[in-house]
Design an enzyme around this catalytic site. Structure first.
Site, short mmCIF file in Angstrom:
data_model
loop_
_atom_site.label_atom_id
_atom_site.label_comp_id
_atom_site.label_asym_id
_atom_site.label_seq_id
_atom_site.Cartn_x
_atom_site.Cartn_y
_atom_site.Cartn_z
N ASN A 848 0.82 -1.21 0.00
CA ASN A 848 0.00 0.00 0.00
C ASN A 848 0.86 1.26 0.00
OD1 ASN A 848 -2.46 -1.29 -0.05
ND2 ASN A 848 -2.62 -1.48 2.17
N ASP A 857 -5.68 -3.14 -3.28
CA ASP A 857 -6.97 -3.77 -3.50
C ASP A 857 -6.92 -4.77 -4.65
OD1 ASP A 857 -8.97 -0.82 -2.65
OD2 ASP A 857 -8.01 -2.34 -1.39
N GLU A 883 -6.03 -7.98 4.85
CA GLU A 883 -5.25 -8.83 3.94
C GLU A 883 -5.30 -10.30 4.34
OE1 GLU A 883 -4.08 -6.53 5.91
OE2 GLU A 883 -2.19 -7.09 6.91
#
Length: 962
Positions: A848, A857, A883
């Site tokens: 991220n 995503d 996750e």
């Protein structure tokens, strides 16, 4: 009696001369090597040595058979040869068809043919020797039992001679068998033996060996000398061999005879007389068990202390042992009268008619230390010394000519030259002295004319200019202007010392301390061949041209390079890829006692009138005959494919004409091969070709292996060929056919079926589209009903969204908990296993942070898809949160589920995420537990979570079970 022996010797010498008129080397000129157990042999007693048609050398010992390819021994014992009763071997006999008989202890006999061993019925006792006669029958010489006959394709042995020890059997051109035994020599005609008593001229003594020469003469080696059959009588071959116990016999390619003895080493009989080689002269031991000359004309001697070889090495030597004043030589001169002059720290020798004569004369009872030599136009020889100036040789005696006390700058004279005007130039450690025809002296020093007073070499070009090599560069004395001109080396050359010149019509070639410098006489352009261009050493002393090659002397040996090859490299454009420098470096392994070729005085190397090249070295003067070296490269060079490895495992070599069939999925295929040269195995060059993959020959240089990976299914032919250095490729390629079989989905039938299926899918899509249009028509008529049902559908959607993850469209944690709570008790009651795995994406925060949350995503979605593809219907997957994912394995233990998890983990690790984010790679960790020892599902989840932490702490990208 002596007169009779003299007649026999004269007869035999005439026979030898007629048999072969080739030039032979004295035994002292052969290069010798020894192999023993430290070199890889199984035992030091070499009972027999032979060479088969394929080129291999075979050695029989008491601890097995050794096969030699020039670089390493392959040991074969009774563990490798089926049904052989004992590893101890006494006899090796090649067959006319290319096979090899081995025999020895406990009567063992085996035939090696077509890469297979056929062990035959053992004889009654140890086999000392055997032969295959013209009718394919076997004749056996047995210890204590005598001579036996075994008919072809029979296991029955017929006793011909009994109750003696038989050592050797041989068949002559008339089909008569001769047997060497402890009772003497037997003649066996039509299986009827006759003892050759003293009435036939032989002594009453055991006979150990027999030989039939190429001329048809029978030679007998006995306990009391060597004998030759002349008509029906036997006569001594030579009086010097009369009392020797002869154990081995050999006729070489010159027609000379070699005699191995029980305790005196080896004798050679040639037109030059009898020579002896024993342990004092290098043999491992004086007991000789076997003799062989291979196809490269090397002599192999089997002793009870190892295997010894004599070969005509590229280089031969003259040392103090052969008559030189000393071993440390500095200069060598080829005289116009055919003699060769060698100067060194212990004096000066003249080599003529294969003898070294010492030039007499000394200074205060100490020999002159000779640094340089030169032949004057009148044929006289002048010598530059280390401490006594210049000497002249008159009637093989030194006469002082000039020294420091009579006008010379220094008594250390390293270069001499008579120019075309008959002026003597003397290069010393203190400058250059010129003695004119009228006897006047002129001095040139570094104070004015020279860059350095230390003169190393002198040479005259075709225009009469004098080239002077010094310790600080090169100058040229112009014959017209009578002035010196400095030849400036480019700074990038970093050259300083000029040790030697070779001048042709176009160039001056200079041996320097940084390589070989080429100077173009017209333009003054210079180029250098040094370390950067591939030379193994940059300090060169002398350039000797010979038949298109340059021979360069150095402190690490003699370098041979093709002159045109040098020109090609030096003339290559600056921006072009420079060709690889091909050269040969000769050193101690090629017959030199020392690779240190001396320089700094001239001439230190020279071409002689017979085509040989001579080099002054630290241990004698070394000489090479390029013609002999070239002739050795014309000998047939067998090439052998020795091993094939498939994915690192050896496979059996196929028989001739057969193919090797390999299973599907072979990833690595390697071939090991050898060129069966025993003279220069380390220098052989190889080329390989794999037809079906690449139809061009690939240069492997000196590599003896080739490897191929990931070859597609198909038929291939691997080929290899070998060549000697600086020689053309011989027609000696060996080939093996390889077939890599296909998986079913790689076969054409399967591909055709897929094509048909594709057409069917296209047709189905077409039919579906027609159906779809009809369905729309029906839907239009039922829209009212559908709108009524929309409210119910929306309600179902809300329910679905409550139990499914919006991002991945997978069941969420609520759905997962509901299913687990509902089913856990049922599985426990039915005693059915239930396994749970928790998956966590490794370093997801880093994804991220480095690629964005959008990429994160997409990673979650991709992994969700990979999990769906990798799991079965009874394996329930849910997004646990963030996750993390969970997987339920119904009716699976943790151990069974781990295999599935490992497959999923590997599919994630191997998936290409570069389409999502450049440089992105993703791994996941799995924690796994099952219901075996768990009472409730909360505890099961807790244990799986603990296993996940364990996987994280173990380095991630792994699966752990608790």
């Amino acid at each position: 009696m002596m007169r009779q022996l003299s007649i026999i010797c004269s007869f035999f010498v005439m026979f030898l001369c007629e048999a072969q008129e080739q030039t032979r080397l004295p035994l002292s000129d052969y290069f010798s090597e020894t192999w023993n157990t430290r070199s890889g042999l199984p035992h030091n007693s070499i009972n027999s040595v032979t060479q088969t048609q394929d080129g291999y050398l075979w050695v029989a010992t008491w601890e097995g058979l050794a096969r030699f390819n020039g670089q390493e021994f392959t040991i074969l014992t009774r563990a490798h040869i089926n049904n052989l009763p004992d590893s101890g071997l006494r006899a090796l006999t090649p067959t006319q068809s290319g096979g090899l008989y081995i025999a020895g202890s406990r009567g063992g006999i085996s035939l090696y043919q077509h890469r297979q061993w056929d062990t035959q019925r053992s004889a009654s006792t140890m086999v000392n020797h055997l032969i295959e006669s013209a009718d394919k029958s076997l004749w056996l010489a047995l210890e204590n039992d005598g001579v036996f006959y075994r008919e072809h394709n029979s296991d029955t042995d017929l006793a011909i001679i009994k109750n003696v020890s038989a050592y050797r059997v041989i068949e002559d051109s008339d089909g008569v068998i001769w047997a060497a035994t402890s009772a003497g020599l037997y003649k066996i005609d039509n299986k009827i033996p006759t003892l050759m008593t003293p009435h036939f001229g032989l002594p009453n003594a055991p006979v150990y060996n027999l030989l039939i020469t190429r001329g048809g003469s029978l030679i007998v080696g006995s306990e009391k000398g060597a004998w030759i059959k002349i008509n029906s009588q036997f006569r001594p071959i030579h009086e010097q061999l009369a009392n020797e116990s002869i154990s081995s016999l050999l006729e070489d390619n010159h027609g000379d005879l070699w005699f191995g003895t029980i305790n005196k080493g080896v004798f050679r009989l040639s037109p030059d007389g009898v020579e002896q080689l024993d342990a004092k002269n290098g043999l491992p031991a004086n007991r000789i068990l076997s003799l062989l000359q291979d196809r490269e004309n090397s002599i192999w001697i089997g002793t009870n202390a190892g295997l010894f070889r004599l070969r005509e090495s590229p280089f031969s030597l003259w040392t103090h042992k052969r008559g030189l004043a000393g071993d440390y030589t500095r200069t060598v001169l080829s005289h116009s009268d055919g003699s060769l002059w060698v100067g060194g720290s212990s004096g000066l020798n003249i080599i003529k008619n294969n003898r070294a004569i010492l030039v007499s004369g000394s200074k205060q009872s100490n020999p002159y230390s000779i640094l340089s030599l030169h032949e004057a136009p009148d044929g006289s020889v002048w010598a530059g010394t280390y401490t006594s100036g210049v000497l002249k040789v008159v009637n093989n005696t030194f006469t002082p000519f000039i020294s420091r006390s009579t006008g010379l700058g220094s008594n250390e004279v390293r270069a001499l030259l008579f120019d075309s005007k008959n002026r003597l130039w003397i290069g010393s450690a203190m400058g250059l002295t010129r003695i004119n025809e009228d006897g006047s002296l002129e001095q040139f020093t570094n104070k004015k004319e020279l860059p350095s007073g230390f003169i190393l070499t002198l040479s005259e070009d075709n225009a009469g200019n004098i080239w002077v090599g010094t310790g600080n560069g090169v100058v040229v004395f112009d014959i017209v202007s009578e002035h010196f001109t400095t030849v400036e080396f480019p700074r990038e050359f970093s050259a300083k010392y000029a040790f030697g010149f070779y001048i042709d019509d176009t160039y001056t070639w200079m041996a320097t301390d940084r390589g070989l410098v080429r100077y173009e006489l017209k333009s003054g352009k210079m180029a250098m061949l040094g370390l950067e261009q591939g030379l193994p050493i940059d300090k060169l002393f002398q350039v000797v041209p010979h038949n298109g090659s340059f021979w360069l002397s150095s402190n690490r040996g003699i370098i041979q390079i093709d002159k045109n090859h040098i020109q090609q490299i030096l003339d290559a454009p600056a921006n072009a890829k420079t060709p690889v420098l091909n050269y040969q470096l000769y050193d101690e392994g090629d017959g030199m006692l020392s690779a240190q070729a001396n320089g700094g005085s001239t001439p230190s190397a020279v071409t002689h009138h017979d085509g040989s090249i001579w080099f002054a070295t630290a241990k004698g003067v070394s000489t090479v005959k390029p013609a002999r070296l070239k002739a050795s490269t014309q000998i047939a060079l067998p090439t052998i494919i020795e091993n094939i490895f498939v994915d690192g495992k050896p496979i059996a070599l196929p028989l001739e004409g057969e193919s090797v069939f390999l299973p599907p999925g072979v990833s690595r295929l390697s071939f090991h091969y050898a060129g069966l040269s025993f003279i220069m195995p380390q220098r052989l060059n190889f080329q390989t070709q794999l037809k079906g993959f690449n139809d061009k020959w690939v240069n492997r240089q000196h590599m003896t292996g080739a490897e191929y990976t990931n070859l597609p299914p198909g038929e291939y032919t691997f080929m290899v060929r070998a060549s000697y250095p600086n020689a053309h490729w011989q027609d000696n390629q060996q080939a093996v056919n390889i077939v890599i079989q296909s998986f079913f989905w790689q076969k054409p039938q399967f591909k055709f079926a897929i094509f048909v299926l594709f057409l069917m899918v296209i047709f189905a899509i077409y039919k579906y589209r027609l159906y779809h249009y009809k369905k729309i028509e029906i839907e239009l008529t039922n829209r009212v009903e559908k709108q009524t049902q929309d409210l119910q559908t929306q309600a179902n959607a809300f329910a679905y969204q409550a139990t499914h993850d919006q991002l991945t469209d997978m069941p969420n944690r609520r759905a997962f908990d509901s299913w687990l709570a509902h089913n856990f008790a049922t599985y426990k009651q039915q005693n059915r296993p239930l396994a749970i795995a928790i998956l966590d994406i490794d370093h997801f925060k880093r994804i991220n942070d480095n690629w964005s949350h959008i990429v994160g995503d997409k990673v979650i979605c991709t992994i969700a898809d990979l999990l769906k593809d990798g799991c079965q219907e009874n394996q329930h997957i849910a997004r646990w949160g963030g996750e993390e994912f969970t997987i339920v394995f119904a009716d699976k233990t943790a151990g069974e589920a781990k295999m599935i998890c490992e497959a999923l983990r590997e599919s994630i690790a191997q998936h290409d995420f570069s389409a999502i984010g450049e440089g992105l790679s993703v791994t996941a960790s799995f924690g796994l537990s099952d219901s075996t020892n768990v009472g409730d599902y909360d505890r099961l989840l807790s244990r799986a979570d603990q296993a996940l932490y364990k996987a994280k702490n173990s380095g991630r990208n792994c699966t752990e079970i608790i």
